[in-house]
Design a protein around this motif. Sequence first.
Motif, PDB file in Angstrom:
ATOM      1  N   THR A   1    -102.613  13.496  78.703  1.00 31.38           N
ATOM      2  CA  THR A   1    -102.743  14.463  79.791  1.00 31.38           C
ATOM      3  C   THR A   1    -101.448  15.254  79.891  1.00 31.38           C
ATOM      4  O   THR A   1    -100.376  14.660  80.088  1.00 31.38           O
ATOM      5  CB  THR A   1    -103.012  13.738  81.132  1.00 31.38           C
ATOM      6  OG1 THR A   1    -104.169  12.909  80.974  1.00 31.38           O
ATOM      7  CG2 THR A   1    -103.248  14.749  82.239  1.00 31.38           C
ATOM      8  N   PRO A   2    -101.483  16.590  79.755  1.00 34.99           N
ATOM      9  CA  PRO A   2    -100.245  17.374  79.631  1.00 34.99           C
ATOM     10  C   PRO A   2     -99.199  17.100  80.695  1.00 34.99           C
ATOM     11  O   PRO A   2     -98.058  16.791  80.384  1.00 34.99           O
ATOM     12  CB  PRO A   2    -100.769  18.823  79.701  1.00 34.99           C
ATOM     13  CG  PRO A   2    -102.157  18.742  79.173  1.00 34.99           C
ATOM     14  CD  PRO A   2    -102.683  17.409  79.605  1.00 34.99           C
ATOM     15  N   ILE A   3     -99.544  17.178  81.980  1.00 30.16           N
ATOM     16  CA  ILE A   3     -98.538  17.021  83.027  1.00 30.16           C
ATOM     17  C   ILE A   3     -98.019  15.590  83.075  1.00 30.16           C
ATOM     18  O   ILE A   3     -96.806  15.346  83.131  1.00 30.16           O
ATOM     19  CB  ILE A   3     -99.123  17.432  84.391  1.00 30.16           C
ATOM     20  CG1 ILE A   3     -99.458  18.933  84.389  1.00 30.16           C
ATOM     21  CG2 ILE A   3     -98.156  17.120  85.512  1.00 30.16           C
ATOM     22  CD1 ILE A   3    -100.111  19.420  85.663  1.00 30.16           C
ATOM     23  N   LEU A   4     -98.939  14.631  83.028  1.00 33.22           N
ATOM     24  CA  LEU A   4     -98.526  13.231  83.046  1.00 33.22           C
ATOM     25  C   LEU A   4     -97.689  12.883  81.821  1.00 33.22           C
ATOM     26  O   LEU A   4     -96.755  12.086  81.898  1.00 33.22           O
ATOM     27  CB  LEU A   4     -99.756  12.325  83.111  1.00 33.22           C
ATOM     28  CG  LEU A   4    -100.547  12.348  84.421  1.00 33.22           C
ATOM     29  CD1 LEU A   4    -101.761  11.441  84.312  1.00 33.22           C
ATOM     30  CD2 LEU A   4     -99.671  11.931  85.591  1.00 33.22           C
ATOM     31  N   LYS A   5     -98.027  13.497  80.695  1.00 35.88           N
ATOM     32  CA  LYS A   5     -97.264  13.241  79.462  1.00 35.88           C
ATOM     33  C   LYS A   5     -95.808  13.655  79.639  1.00 35.88           C
ATOM     34  O   LYS A   5     -94.885  12.920  79.245  1.00 35.88           O
ATOM     35  CB  LYS A   5     -97.899  14.017  78.305  1.00 35.88           C
ATOM     36  CG  LYS A   5     -97.144  13.896  76.990  1.00 35.88           C
ATOM     37  CD  LYS A   5     -97.805  14.736  75.920  1.00 35.88           C
ATOM     38  CE  LYS A   5     -97.016  14.664  74.624  1.00 35.88           C
ATOM     39  NZ  LYS A   5     -97.646  15.498  73.567  1.00 35.88           N
ATOM     40  N   ASP A   6     -95.572  14.830  80.239  1.00 37.19           N
ATOM     41  CA  ASP A   6     -94.200  15.295  80.445  1.00 37.19           C
ATOM     42  C   ASP A   6     -93.445  14.383  81.407  1.00 37.19           C
ATOM     43  O   ASP A   6     -92.263  14.072  81.195  1.00 37.19           O
ATOM     44  CB  ASP A   6     -94.213  16.725  80.984  1.00 37.19           C
ATOM     45  CG  ASP A   6     -94.725  17.726  79.959  1.00 37.19           C
ATOM     46  OD1 ASP A   6     -94.664  17.401  78.762  1.00 37.19           O
ATOM     47  OD2 ASP A   6     -95.186  18.813  80.357  1.00 37.19           O
TER      48      ASP A   6
ATOM     49  N   ASN B   1     -89.334  10.134  82.141  1.00 37.19           N
ATOM     50  CA  ASN B   1     -88.985   8.814  82.676  1.00 37.19           C
ATOM     51  C   ASN B   1     -88.484   7.882  81.580  1.00 37.19           C
ATOM     52  O   ASN B   1     -87.509   7.147  81.758  1.00 37.19           O
ATOM     53  CB  ASN B   1     -90.189   8.196  83.382  1.00 37.19           C
ATOM     54  CG  ASN B   1     -90.501   8.873  84.701  1.00 37.19           C
ATOM     55  OD1 ASN B   1     -89.641   9.520  85.295  1.00 37.19           O
ATOM     56  ND2 ASN B   1     -91.739   8.755  85.162  1.00 37.19           N
ATOM     57  N   ARG B   2     -89.161   7.902  80.419  1.00 40.71           N
ATOM     58  CA  ARG B   2     -88.727   7.054  79.302  1.00 40.71           C
ATOM     59  C   ARG B   2     -87.353   7.473  78.798  1.00 40.71           C
ATOM     60  O   ARG B   2     -86.518   6.631  78.446  1.00 40.71           O
ATOM     61  CB  ARG B   2     -89.755   7.101  78.172  1.00 40.71           C
ATOM     62  CG  ARG B   2     -91.019   6.292  78.457  1.00 40.71           C
ATOM     63  CD  ARG B   2     -91.808   6.071  77.188  1.00 40.71           C
ATOM     64  NE  ARG B   2     -92.378   7.305  76.686  1.00 40.71           N
ATOM     65  CZ  ARG B   2     -93.626   7.702  76.922  1.00 40.71           C
ATOM     66  NH1 ARG B   2     -94.433   6.961  77.667  1.00 40.71           N
ATOM     67  NH2 ARG B   2     -94.082   8.829  76.413  1.00 40.71           N
TER      68      ARG B   2
ATOM     69  N   ARG C   1     -74.630   9.357  80.734  1.00 40.25           N
ATOM     70  CA  ARG C   1     -74.723  10.182  81.945  1.00 40.25           C
ATOM     71  C   ARG C   1     -75.329  11.538  81.643  1.00 40.25           C
ATOM     72  O   ARG C   1     -76.155  12.055  82.407  1.00 40.25           O
ATOM     73  CB  ARG C   1     -73.338  10.349  82.567  1.00 40.25           C
ATOM     74  CG  ARG C   1     -72.799   9.102  83.255  1.00 40.25           C
ATOM     75  CD  ARG C   1     -71.713   9.479  84.261  1.00 40.25           C
ATOM     76  NE  ARG C   1     -70.665  10.277  83.622  1.00 40.25           N
ATOM     77  CZ  ARG C   1     -69.539   9.775  83.117  1.00 40.25           C
ATOM     78  NH1 ARG C   1     -69.338   8.460  83.153  1.00 40.25           N
ATOM     79  NH2 ARG C   1     -68.641  10.562  82.573  1.00 40.25           N
ATOM     80  N   SER C   2     -74.918  12.136  80.534  1.00 41.64           N
ATOM     81  CA  SER C   2     -75.426  13.462  80.179  1.00 41.64           C
ATOM     82  C   SER C   2     -76.922  13.427  79.907  1.00 41.64           C
ATOM     83  O   SER C   2     -77.681  14.288  80.370  1.00 41.64           O
ATOM     84  CB  SER C   2     -74.677  14.003  78.952  1.00 41.64           C
ATOM     85  OG  SER C   2     -73.295  14.111  79.207  1.00 41.64           O
TER      86      SER C   2
ATOM     87  N   ALA D   1     -82.580  14.329  81.616  1.00 39.14           N
ATOM     88  CA  ALA D   1     -83.927  13.832  81.888  1.00 39.14           C
ATOM     89  C   ALA D   1     -84.327  14.080  83.340  1.00 39.14           C
ATOM     90  O   ALA D   1     -85.466  14.477  83.624  1.00 39.14           O
ATOM     91  CB  ALA D   1     -84.013  12.337  81.558  1.00 39.14           C
ATOM     92  N   GLN D   2     -83.388  13.879  84.265  1.00 38.34           N
ATOM     93  CA  GLN D   2     -83.687  14.124  85.671  1.00 38.34           C
ATOM     94  C   GLN D   2     -83.940  15.605  85.932  1.00 38.34           C
ATOM     95  O   GLN D   2     -84.834  15.963  86.708  1.00 38.34           O
ATOM     96  CB  GLN D   2     -82.532  13.616  86.543  1.00 38.34           C
ATOM     97  CG  GLN D   2     -82.392  12.099  86.546  1.00 38.34           C
ATOM     98  CD  GLN D   2     -81.170  11.627  87.315  1.00 38.34           C
ATOM     99  OE1 GLN D   2     -80.416  12.442  87.841  1.00 38.34           O
ATOM    100  NE2 GLN D   2     -80.964  10.322  87.368  1.00 38.34           N
ATOM    101  N   ALA D   3     -83.171  16.469  85.276  1.00 39.45           N
ATOM    102  CA  ALA D   3     -83.384  17.908  85.437  1.00 39.45           C
ATOM    103  C   ALA D   3     -84.745  18.323  84.887  1.00 39.45           C
ATOM    104  O   ALA D   3     -85.454  19.138  85.495  1.00 39.45           O
ATOM    105  CB  ALA D   3     -82.265  18.681  84.732  1.00 39.45           C
ATOM    106  N   GLN D   4     -85.112  17.746  83.734  1.00 39.67           N
ATOM    107  CA  GLN D   4     -86.426  18.047  83.164  1.00 39.67           C
ATOM    108  C   GLN D   4     -87.535  17.584  84.098  1.00 39.67           C
ATOM    109  O   GLN D   4     -88.555  18.251  84.260  1.00 39.67           O
ATOM    110  CB  GLN D   4     -86.572  17.368  81.803  1.00 39.67           C
ATOM    111  CG  GLN D   4     -85.732  17.985  80.701  1.00 39.67           C
ATOM    112  CD  GLN D   4     -86.232  19.355  80.300  1.00 39.67           C
ATOM    113  OE1 GLN D   4     -85.697  20.379  80.719  1.00 39.67           O
ATOM    114  NE2 GLN D   4     -87.279  19.385  79.508  1.00 39.67           N
ATOM    115  N   GLY D   5     -87.331  16.411  84.723  1.00 39.42           N
ATOM    116  CA  GLY D   5     -88.321  15.910  85.666  1.00 39.42           C
ATOM    117  C   GLY D   5     -88.480  16.826  86.864  1.00 39.42           C
ATOM    118  O   GLY D   5     -89.600  17.087  87.322  1.00 39.42           O
TER     119      GLY D   5
END
Length: 415
Positions: free
Chosen positions: A326-331, A336-337, A355-356, A361-365
Motif C-alpha cells: 500500500t503506497p502510503i503505508l509503505k512509505d 520507521n524501519r 543522528r543524521s 528518517a523523521q523528516a521523511q516521516g
Amino acid sequence: MVLELHVWGPGFSLPSIDAQCLATIAYFSLLVPKGSWTLVASSDPTISPTQELPALKNGSIWVSRFRNIADYLRQYSNGEWDLDGDLTALEKADSVAFSSFVESRAQVLIDLSLYVTSGNYYNSTSPAYGSILQWPNQWVLPPQLHAAAKARTESLGLSSLDLEAVREQQKREHSTAVTAGRIPQNFIRRPRDTVSSLLGKTPQQHQFRLDALTGDLFGPLEELLGDKTHLLSERGPSSLDCLAVGYLSLALVPELPHAWLRDLMLRKAPRLSQFVERLRRELYGTVNVSDAFANGGNSPLPWRAPERARLATIGSTLLNSLADATPILKDIRMNNRLRETAESADSGLSELESRSLSAYAQAQGRDTLLSIATVVGGLTALAGYMVHVGAFSPQDVGEHKHDEHEASETTIPES
C-alpha cells in the motif's frame, strides 16, 4: 548456554544462500567449539529485532550482521574467540580496509549474477529460495530480495531492465515501428544496456564493461593473496578470509544458466579461485537442503531444524506484505524501519551518522504525514465546494433513492 546462529538456509550446495550468513558460518566453524553453538536455517529475518540475518541469539540477547557478531564473540569469550587477535597493527588495518572492500564490491556482482540476470534468477535463485522458505514467505520474500538487488545495482546502469523477454520485445517493437515508418530513425532512443542484454552480445562488443566490474574486485584480492595460504598471513585465517569465502563462494560455486561471474573469476583470479574452493570445502563441505531440516543429517555443521511457523506469524507476514504493497503505508513503514536501524545499538554507524540518518528518517516521516494531510484536506475542500454549489447534497441522494423506490413499486398493467 548454547549459542543459536540463525541464517538464510542452504542453496547451491552451500550452507546459506546469503554471503553474510556464509561468512558468519565460516567464522563459527573456525572458532567456536562443537556443542557450543547450533545453526538454524530460519530464513526469516523477522525473528531478529533488527529484521536481519545472520542473527546470533544468546538467551534474550540478539546480535545481527557479521562484524557485530564477531565483536560479540570476542567479548563473550574474553578474547578467546577472535580470529584477528594475533594480527599485527598493519594486518588489522588491511583487514578493516579489505573487509569493507569485499562487502561493497562483491555484493554488487552477486546481485548482478544471482538476481539481475533474468535466467539465473528465475531458473536458479528463486527456486532455491522456494526450497527453504515456509508459506507464505516463499511467495513474499523472493520478489522483495529481487527488487532490493535491482535497487542496489541501479546506479551502475546495468539494471534498468530485468526481463530478457521484455528487452527483446522492446527491440522488436522499435524495429517494427522503424520499418513501418511511424517513427523516424533519429528520434528513437536506444534503451540502456542491462546485464542480460550484455550477455546476449558478442564478447568483443561489451566484454570490457564486465571486465572492469570484476577486475576491480578480483585483481586486488589476487594480488593480496599472492602465494600465501591465507589473505593476510601464513599463520592462519582471519575474519577477512571468512568474508572472502562467504562472498566469493556465491560467485564460484552456483551452477547457473549464465555463469559469467564464475567464468570471469576463474580467468582473472585463478589462485583466488583455488583458495576459495579449498577453504569452503574445509569449512562447509557439501550441503544438502535436507540437512538443515533434519537436525544435522550428514553435514558436519551443527544444524538444528527451525520451528514451524505459527498461525500468528503467518498472519503477521500477510499483513506486513499487504502494508508494504500500500503506497502510503509503505512509505511510513520504510521511514520507521530506517529510523529504528539508525537508532539501533548494533547499527554499525557512528554517533554522528546515527543522528543524521535518524533526523532524515523523521523528516521523511513528517513529509509523508504532511502529504496525507494535504490530500485529505483537498478532498474535504472539494466535497464542501460541491455541496456549496449544489452539485451534490444529501437531500439529492435521499430524493434519488425515493424515486427509485417508487419506480420499483410501479407495475405495468396487464393487457
